[in-house]
Design an enzyme around this catalytic site. Structure first.
Site, short mmCIF file in Angstrom:
data_model
loop_
_atom_site.label_atom_id
_atom_site.label_comp_id
_atom_site.label_asym_id
_atom_site.label_seq_id
_atom_site.Cartn_x
_atom_site.Cartn_y
_atom_site.Cartn_z
N LYS A 1 63.10 12.09 48.89
CA LYS A 1 63.40 12.02 50.33
C LYS A 1 63.60 10.56 50.72
O LYS A 1 63.37 9.64 49.94
CB LYS A 1 62.25 12.60 51.17
CG LYS A 1 61.81 14.02 50.81
CD LYS A 1 62.84 15.08 51.17
CE LYS A 1 62.34 16.48 50.78
NZ LYS A 1 63.40 17.50 50.97
N SER B 1 68.83 18.98 49.91
CA SER B 1 68.12 18.37 51.04
C SER B 1 68.50 16.92 51.30
O SER B 1 68.21 16.38 52.36
CB SER B 1 66.60 18.46 50.82
OG SER B 1 66.20 17.63 49.74
#
Length: 299
Positions: free
Chosen positions: A144, A74
């Site tokens: 993230k 990701s």
């Protein structure tokens, strides 16, 4: 007969404790008094030094720096699956808040990882995880990039660009090649949100392969991550060696009009906790040996 002060007297009337020792008797006792204690061998001290190193590593892992493994794609291409990153846990302890553009590790805010398999570590992995040499398989953590902080308005229209407080971000330096900054789907790819105080809005760099704030807007935090769930900022790609490098904030987050927050604590050094622990052991070993040398009588 005993003298008045209780000392045993010799034949010439001199108390025994006051009589000078002569000959081999006095010489032997003086030599014994001057004889220094034999220092322990290095191998006998090694377990003590290892124990000190482990304690220091545990303290550093708890309060300063910890290693984490990247479990997914990701954050490509900034981070690859299997990379090891060092996370600065010091600045949160000094009250620093996450900034836009930082790559942060945070605890799962509300079952974002539901359905994801959790590996079962063996005894060795548990031990290495305990001292910070390996990430814990039992902790549900994510990594993230921070896009918005408390008070920001973040918006995606069409394929982008991504807007923060009405300013377009130039994300070419970190968004995965071939991806668009925004995803054209009705599951969360198109949005306009205002980030509450005490929360952050996060997105993966691999925009079309990241279950981030966009796709968790139905949770109790509406896709936001509480700041108190943030473990720390990823500062260094530490492994593999050929991918070593720092993780700076991209220049696009410095543009005028974003009201970029200033860090309230100095950046921590990009060092591994085990290395710091070993460095911390060396002064202890030197101090122990110097103390013994100082306490030994001079010949």
């Amino acid at each position: 007969m005993n003298s008045a002060n209780g000392f045993a007297a010799s034949g010439d009337g001199t108390p025994e404790e006051q009589r000078p020792r002569t000959g081999s008797e006095g010489q032997d006792k003086d030599e014994a008094a001057r004889e220094p204690k034999k220092p322990r061998s290095f191998w006998k001290e090694l377990p003590i030094l290892i124990l000190i190193a482990l304690v220091l590593a545990l303290l550093i892992k708890t309060f300063l720096v910890q290693a984490f493994s990247i479990p997914s794609d990701s954050m490509q291409n900034t981070l690859q699956q299997g990379d090891r990153v060092l996370v600065d846990k010091l600045t949160p302890w000094f009250g620093s808040k996450p900034e836009r553009g930082e790559v942060v590790v945070f605890h799962d805010p509300d079952n974002w990882l539901a359905g994801e398999p959790t590996p079962t570590p063996n005894a060795v992995q548990k031990a290495l995880s305990f001292i910070g040499l390996m990430p814990s398989a039992e902790e549900k953590d994510l990594i993230k990039r921070v896009i918005g902080v408390g008070g920001d308005t973040v918006e995606c229209k069409g394929t982008g660009p991504l807007l923060v407080n009405g300013k377009a971000l130039n994300e070419e330096s970190y968004v995965y090649a071939g991806n668009t900054p925004c995803s054209q789907d009705d599951q969360g790819g198109q949005f306009k949100v205002k980030v509450p105080k005490g929360f952050i809005w996060v997105m993966g760099d691999h925009r079309q392969n990241s279950r981030d704030s966009r796709y968790n807007q139905a949770d109790k935090n509406h896709g936001m991550v509480p700041v108190d769930k943030v473990v720390g900022r990823a500062i260094v790609k530490a492994w593999p060696i050929n991918r070593w490098g720092t993780l700076p904030i991209p220049d696009t987050f410095d543009q005028p009009g974003l009201d970029k927050q200033q860090a309230s604590a100095a950046a921590s050094l990009p060092v591994a906790p085990q290395g710091v622990a070993l460095v911390g052991v060396l002064p202890v070993a030197v101090w122990r040996r110097r103390r013994r040398a100082a306490s030994a009588p001079t010949r």
